[in-house]
Motif scaffolding. Structure first.
Motif, PDB file in Angstrom:
ATOM      1  N   GLN A  71       0.842  -1.198   0.000  1.00 18.94           N
ATOM      2  CA  GLN A  71       0.000   0.000   0.000  1.00 18.94           C
ATOM      3  C   GLN A  71       0.875   1.244   0.000  1.00 18.94           C
ATOM      4  O   GLN A  71       1.901   1.298   0.680  1.00 18.94           O
ATOM      5  N   MET A  72       0.446   2.254  -0.728  1.00 18.98           N
ATOM      6  CA  MET A  72       1.207   3.495  -0.848  1.00 18.98           C
ATOM      7  C   MET A  72       0.565   4.594   0.003  1.00 18.98           C
ATOM      8  O   MET A  72      -0.655   4.746  -0.011  1.00 18.98           O
ATOM      9  N   GLY A  86      -5.614  16.863   2.092  1.00 21.15           N
ATOM     10  CA  GLY A  86      -6.937  16.394   1.675  1.00 21.15           C
ATOM     11  C   GLY A  86      -7.005  14.886   1.645  1.00 21.15           C
ATOM     12  O   GLY A  86      -6.175  14.175   2.222  1.00 21.15           O
ATOM     13  N   ASP A  87      -8.010  14.374   0.944  1.00 22.76           N
ATOM     14  CA  ASP A  87      -8.201  12.931   0.841  1.00 22.76           C
ATOM     15  C   ASP A  87      -7.122  12.302  -0.025  1.00 22.76           C
ATOM     16  O   ASP A  87      -6.747  12.846  -1.070  1.00 22.76           O
ATOM     17  N   ILE A  88      -6.647  11.140   0.387  1.00 25.05           N
ATOM     18  CA  ILE A  88      -5.617  10.423  -0.354  1.00 25.05           C
ATOM     19  C   ILE A  88      -6.231   9.143  -0.908  1.00 25.05           C
ATOM     20  O   ILE A  88      -6.658   8.273  -0.140  1.00 25.05           O
ATOM     21  N   PRO A  89      -6.336   9.005  -2.218  1.00 23.77           N
ATOM     22  CA  PRO A  89      -6.940   7.794  -2.773  1.00 23.77           C
ATOM     23  C   PRO A  89      -6.077   6.572  -2.485  1.00 23.77           C
ATOM     24  O   PRO A  89      -4.853   6.635  -2.597  1.00 23.77           O
ATOM     25  N   PRO A  90      -6.676   5.461  -2.078  1.00 31.04           N
ATOM     26  CA  PRO A  90      -5.904   4.246  -1.827  1.00 31.04           C
ATOM     27  C   PRO A  90      -5.174   3.796  -3.093  1.00 31.04           C
ATOM     28  O   PRO A  90      -5.727   3.869  -4.195  1.00 31.04           O
ATOM     29  N   ALA A  91      -3.937   3.359  -2.934  1.00 33.07           N
ATOM     30  CA  ALA A  91      -3.139   2.924  -4.081  1.00 33.07           C
ATOM     31  C   ALA A  91      -2.275   1.739  -3.669  1.00 33.07           C
ATOM     32  O   ALA A  91      -1.809   1.653  -2.530  1.00 33.07           O
ATOM     33  N   PHE A  92      -2.062   0.829  -4.616  1.00 32.47           N
ATOM     34  CA  PHE A  92      -1.265  -0.368  -4.381  1.00 32.47           C
ATOM     35  C   PHE A  92      -0.187  -0.469  -5.455  1.00 32.47           C
ATOM     36  O   PHE A  92      -0.320   0.076  -6.550  1.00 32.47           O
ATOM     37  N   ARG A 218      -7.352   0.713   6.761  1.00 30.18           N
ATOM     38  CA  ARG A 218      -7.002  -0.405   7.632  1.00 30.18           C
ATOM     39  C   ARG A 218      -7.148  -1.743   6.895  1.00 30.18           C
ATOM     40  O   ARG A 218      -7.708  -1.809   5.811  1.00 30.18           O
ATOM     41  N   PRO A 219      -6.613  -2.830   7.493  1.00 28.73           N
ATOM     42  CA  PRO A 219      -6.480  -4.096   6.747  1.00 28.73           C
ATOM     43  C   PRO A 219      -7.735  -4.618   6.070  1.00 28.73           C
ATOM     44  O   PRO A 219      -7.684  -5.041   4.911  1.00 28.73           O
ATOM     45  N   ALA A 220      -8.879  -4.634   6.752  1.00 30.63           N
ATOM     46  CA  ALA A 220     -10.079  -5.199   6.133  1.00 30.63           C
ATOM     47  C   ALA A 220     -10.471  -4.407   4.890  1.00 30.63           C
ATOM     48  O   ALA A 220     -10.769  -4.989   3.827  1.00 30.63           O
ATOM     49  N   GLN A 221     -10.460  -3.079   5.001  1.00 34.85           N
ATOM     50  CA  GLN A 221     -10.797  -2.250   3.840  1.00 34.85           C
ATOM     51  C   GLN A 221      -9.760  -2.405   2.737  1.00 34.85           C
ATOM     52  O   GLN A 221     -10.096  -2.440   1.544  1.00 34.85           O
ATOM     53  N   ALA A 222      -8.478  -2.513   3.126  1.00 36.14           N
ATOM     54  CA  ALA A 222      -7.423  -2.680   2.125  1.00 36.14           C
ATOM     55  C   ALA A 222      -7.619  -3.957   1.323  1.00 36.14           C
ATOM     56  O   ALA A 222      -7.485  -3.963   0.090  1.00 36.14           O
ATOM     57  N   ASP A 236       0.771 -15.448   0.472  1.00 37.76           N
ATOM     58  CA  ASP A 236       1.045 -14.149  -0.148  1.00 37.76           C
ATOM     59  C   ASP A 236       1.166 -13.076   0.941  1.00 37.76           C
ATOM     60  O   ASP A 236       0.666 -13.235   2.054  1.00 37.76           O
ATOM     61  N   LEU A 237       1.806 -11.964   0.566  1.00 35.09           N
ATOM     62  CA  LEU A 237       2.183 -10.938   1.541  1.00 35.09           C
ATOM     63  C   LEU A 237       1.680  -9.571   1.110  1.00 35.09           C
ATOM     64  O   LEU A 237       1.893  -9.147  -0.020  1.00 35.09           O
ATOM     65  N   LEU A 238       0.998  -8.885   2.037  1.00 34.05           N
ATOM     66  CA  LEU A 238       0.557  -7.509   1.810  1.00 34.05           C
ATOM     67  C   LEU A 238       1.260  -6.597   2.800  1.00 34.05           C
ATOM     68  O   LEU A 238       1.103  -6.742   4.013  1.00 34.05           O
ATOM     69  N   LEU A 239       2.054  -5.650   2.291  1.00 29.30           N
ATOM     70  CA  LEU A 239       2.681  -4.615   3.106  1.00 29.30           C
ATOM     71  C   LEU A 239       1.691  -3.464   3.242  1.00 29.30           C
ATOM     72  O   LEU A 239       1.143  -2.994   2.237  1.00 29.30           O
ATOM     73  N   THR A 240       1.459  -3.007   4.478  1.00 27.17           N
ATOM     74  CA  THR A 240       0.319  -2.120   4.726  1.00 27.17           C
ATOM     75  C   THR A 240       0.692  -0.647   4.907  1.00 27.17           C
ATOM     76  O   THR A 240      -0.091   0.134   5.454  1.00 27.17           O
TER      77      THR A 240
END
Length: 316
Positions: A71-72, A86-92, A218-222, A236-240
């Motif tokens: 996640q960025m 302001g708002d930061i759009p989620p990005a991967f 947070r993790p569930a939303q991510a 598999d691995l997710l860096l948060t």
């Protein structure tokens, strides 16, 4: 209570205090180990005296090949450091799994990289398939996430910024130190996630120090957002994301406005000329330490201790 698992060249171990008991399993990969939780529980309940953890050489508890997704800009403190408002759009973005290394291995700076940065991150290790289109609620996390690891999203900043190249800049070998422990969670442990504190120091100087309460997504939303387009599988691995305190920081607003008027090549040349005066980038001989734990120690992912070396000094 979570169970810490360690991987060495000889196999898997359950960590109990300062000693470790071998797990009697044929599992080679992380996914295979997660499918053999009975063997892990048996080792955890064993009365064997075990082996001193200090005598074991830990490998990354996430085996490769696997998917490594990150996640960025996912902490408010990091967003401020990066100049976002302001708002930061989620990005991967993706990282090559060949970048995964052990928690005590040297981080190797490629010869062409001058601005080497650190980013402590909590890693989620998947325990079940996450098909495209999955919606994950907070209560569903134990069904998909098996455990947690410390990760460090090491970054070659001039490659990342001048080429807009996240994949390359974060995928060189040793650019994802992982471990030492894979903390396998019980369902009740997930309520403690926001209390996890991420701490990273360089040569004894504390640089990053935040809890997951600073997270934006947070993790569930991510996982819900990621599953719109990406399948994940066990192992598999997710860096948060990383908190504030990295070496890279956005320039002052006045400087940023002037830079916007310059041709890109001139702008980046000026920016990195100023960054050359920043002492916080990593250099050969530095030692990076990273820990993630809850205040009460109920979840404690151990400590990474990585020396930094240059490619031309690294033993072959």
């Amino acid at each position: 209570m979570s169970t810490n698992v360690l991987r060495t060249a000889d196999g898997w171990w359950v960590v109990r205090g300062d000693r470790a008991v071998p797990v009697e399993t044929k599992a080679v990969t992380t996914a295979e180990l997660l499918a053999d939780r009975a063997a892990v529980r048996e080792a955890a309940a064993s009365r064997e005296p075990g082996t001193p953890v200090a005598d074991l050489v830990a490998l990354a508890p996430v085996t490769t090949p696997c998917r490594v997704v990150a996640q960025m800009v996912n902490y408010r403190s990091h967003a401020r450091d990066s100049g976002f408002t302001g708002d930061i759009p989620p990005a991967f973005f993706r990282k090559a799994s060949g970048s995964v290394s052990g928690p005590g291995e040297a981080v190797v700076r490629p010869a062409h990289v001058q601005f080497l940065d650190y980013e402590i991150e909590l890693g989620l290790v998947m325990g079940a398939p996450l098909p495209v289109g999955t919606v994950v609620e907070e209560r569903d996390l134990p069904s998909y996430v098996a455990g947690l690891v410390i990760t460090n999203d090491v970054s070659a900043r001039e490659v990342q910024l001048t080429r807009t190249q996240f994949y390359e800049s974060k995928s060189y070998p040793t650019f994802t130190p992982t471990g030492p422990y894979l903390a396998l969670l019980e369902p009740e442990d997930f309520s403690r996630l926001l209390g996890l504190r991420l701490r990273l120091s360089v040569n004894g100087e504390l640089r990053q120090d935040r809890t997951l309460a600073d997270m934006i997504v947070r993790p569930a939303q991510a996982l819900t957002l990621l599953s719109r387009f990406q399948t994940l599988d066990p192992g598999d691995l997710l860096l948060t994301g990383t908190p504030g305190g990295t070496a890279l920081k956005a320039p002052p607003k006045a400087v940023e406005k002037i830079g916007a008027l310059l041709p890109p090549a001139v702008k980046w040349k000026a920016f990195f000329k100023s960054q050359a005066k920043n002492p916080h980038y990593l250099h050969a001989g530095d030692v990076v330490r990273a820990t993630i734990a809850t205040p009460d120690g109920r979840i404690d992912l151990g400590e990474q201790r990585m020396p930094v070396t240059d490619a031309n000094r690294h033993p072959r």
